[in-house]
Motif scaffolding. Structure first.
Motif, PDB file in Angstrom:
ATOM      1  N   LYS A  31       0.791  -1.226   0.000  1.00 52.58           N
ATOM      2  CA  LYS A  31       0.000   0.000   0.000  1.00 52.58           C
ATOM      3  C   LYS A  31       0.824   1.279   0.000  1.00 52.58           C
ATOM      4  O   LYS A  31       0.267   2.360  -0.139  1.00 52.58           O
ATOM      5  N   GLY A  32       2.133   1.161   0.137  1.00 52.96           N
ATOM      6  CA  GLY A  32       2.950   2.355   0.243  1.00 52.96           C
ATOM      7  C   GLY A  32       2.872   2.948   1.643  1.00 52.96           C
ATOM      8  O   GLY A  32       2.001   2.590   2.444  1.00 52.96           O
ATOM      9  N   TYR A  33       3.782   3.862   1.918  1.00 52.49           N
ATOM     10  CA  TYR A  33       3.839   4.467   3.248  1.00 52.49           C
ATOM     11  C   TYR A  33       2.541   5.208   3.578  1.00 52.49           C
ATOM     12  O   TYR A  33       1.970   5.040   4.647  1.00 52.49           O
ATOM     13  N   ASP A  34       2.074   6.023   2.651  1.00 48.79           N
ATOM     14  CA  ASP A  34       0.891   6.834   2.921  1.00 48.79           C
ATOM     15  C   ASP A  34      -0.374   5.995   3.019  1.00 48.79           C
ATOM     16  O   ASP A  34      -1.326   6.378   3.705  1.00 48.79           O
ATOM     17  N   TRP A  63       8.525   1.993   9.929  1.00 46.28           N
ATOM     18  CA  TRP A  63       9.054   1.883   8.568  1.00 46.28           C
ATOM     19  C   TRP A  63      10.575   1.750   8.595  1.00 46.28           C
ATOM     20  O   TRP A  63      11.151   0.889   7.936  1.00 46.28           O
ATOM     21  N   ARG A 112       9.603  -3.373  -4.077  1.00 52.10           N
ATOM     22  CA  ARG A 112       8.303  -2.712  -4.229  1.00 52.10           C
ATOM     23  C   ARG A 112       8.254  -1.434  -3.390  1.00 52.10           C
ATOM     24  O   ARG A 112       7.741  -0.401  -3.839  1.00 52.10           O
ATOM     25  N   ILE A 113       8.781  -1.505  -2.181  1.00 52.37           N
ATOM     26  CA  ILE A 113       8.817  -0.306  -1.336  1.00 52.37           C
ATOM     27  C   ILE A 113       9.673   0.778  -1.972  1.00 52.37           C
ATOM     28  O   ILE A 113       9.306   1.955  -2.000  1.00 52.37           O
ATOM     29  N   HIS A 116       7.895   2.641  -4.602  1.00 48.81           N
ATOM     30  CA  HIS A 116       7.032   3.671  -4.024  1.00 48.81           C
ATOM     31  C   HIS A 116       7.852   4.901  -3.641  1.00 48.81           C
ATOM     32  O   HIS A 116       7.507   6.035  -3.963  1.00 48.81           O
ATOM     33  N   GLU A 117       8.942   4.668  -2.926  1.00 49.67           N
ATOM     34  CA  GLU A 117       9.682   5.756  -2.307  1.00 49.67           C
ATOM     35  C   GLU A 117      10.589   6.506  -3.271  1.00 49.67           C
ATOM     36  O   GLU A 117      10.880   7.690  -3.070  1.00 49.67           O
TER      37      GLU A 117
END
Length: 213
Positions: A31-34, A63, A112-113, A116-117
């Protein structure tokens, strides 16, 4: 980065930190950080929201802890390969590529993270670069510079090599649906992973060879 307190589970509640951090990685990768909250993560893992905040302090703290959990061993292995004086420079580079691809297969959530980042500047992407990527860079560049000086490989931007290895080599594991649609396996066994990693390493090393004119 906030200091993370030790925290204690409430009566009858045990904290399996390894399982929790792996679950956090998977949740942030999805889902990503947000898009992920500590409260939702606590529901997924079956632990209290209070326990997570007591142990990690905040979503940021969780995180950072999850990424440290995943990347610390990889950073140590890369450092050993980069520092080993017994290894030929080209063989060290090749082994490091194989290791990185196999790491991506074992921890696809990390790539994947990073997808996102990597698109938005934040303390999180800078944390990964500052603590895990950039400290290794001079060690890797030292070997690459020697190989270039000896005429064994051609000079290419460091970022080119980085993305070929990390993003390119790890893509089949970070994007399993696409991999399956292309005829690959969504759940490759250890031998398949090793063959893929060796192939990626051979292609990159061969591609770095000087161009004959």
């Amino acid at each position: 980065m906030q200091t993370r307190g030790r925290g204690r589970p409430r009566a009858g509640e045990e904290l399996d930190v390894g399982r929790l951090l792996q679950g956090a990685l998977e949740a942030f990768a999805e889902k990503g950080y947000d898009g992920m909250s500590v409260r939702e993560l606590s529901r997924r893992l079956g632990v209290s929201h209070a326990l997570l905040t007591a142990r990690f302090g905040s979503k940021d703290g969780l995180w950072f802890a999850a990424m440290e959990h995943a990347l610390a061993a990889a950073e140590s292995s890369w450092r050993q390969l980069a520092d080993d004086p017994q290894l030929d420079d080209l063989e060290a580079l090749r082994q490091a590529i194989v290791y990185q691809v196999m790491f991506s297969a074992a921890h696809p959530e990390v790539l994947r993270i990073m997808s996102h980042e990597g698109a938005i500047d934040s303390p999180r992407i800078r944390f990964v670069l500052d603590h895990f990527v950039n400290p290794l860079r001079p060690l890797v560049e030292r070997r690459i510079d020697r190989l270039v000086a000896a005429g064994r490989i051609r000079e290419v931007p460091y970022a080119t090599v980085h993305y070929l290895v990390v993003q390119g080599g790890g893509a089949p594991y970070a994007t399993p649906v696409e991999t399956a649609l292309l005829g690959g396996s969504q759940q490759p066994d250890a031998d398949e992973v090793r063959r893929h990693a060796e192939t990626v390493a051979d292609l990159i090393v061969t591609g770095l060879a000087p161009i004959s004119r």
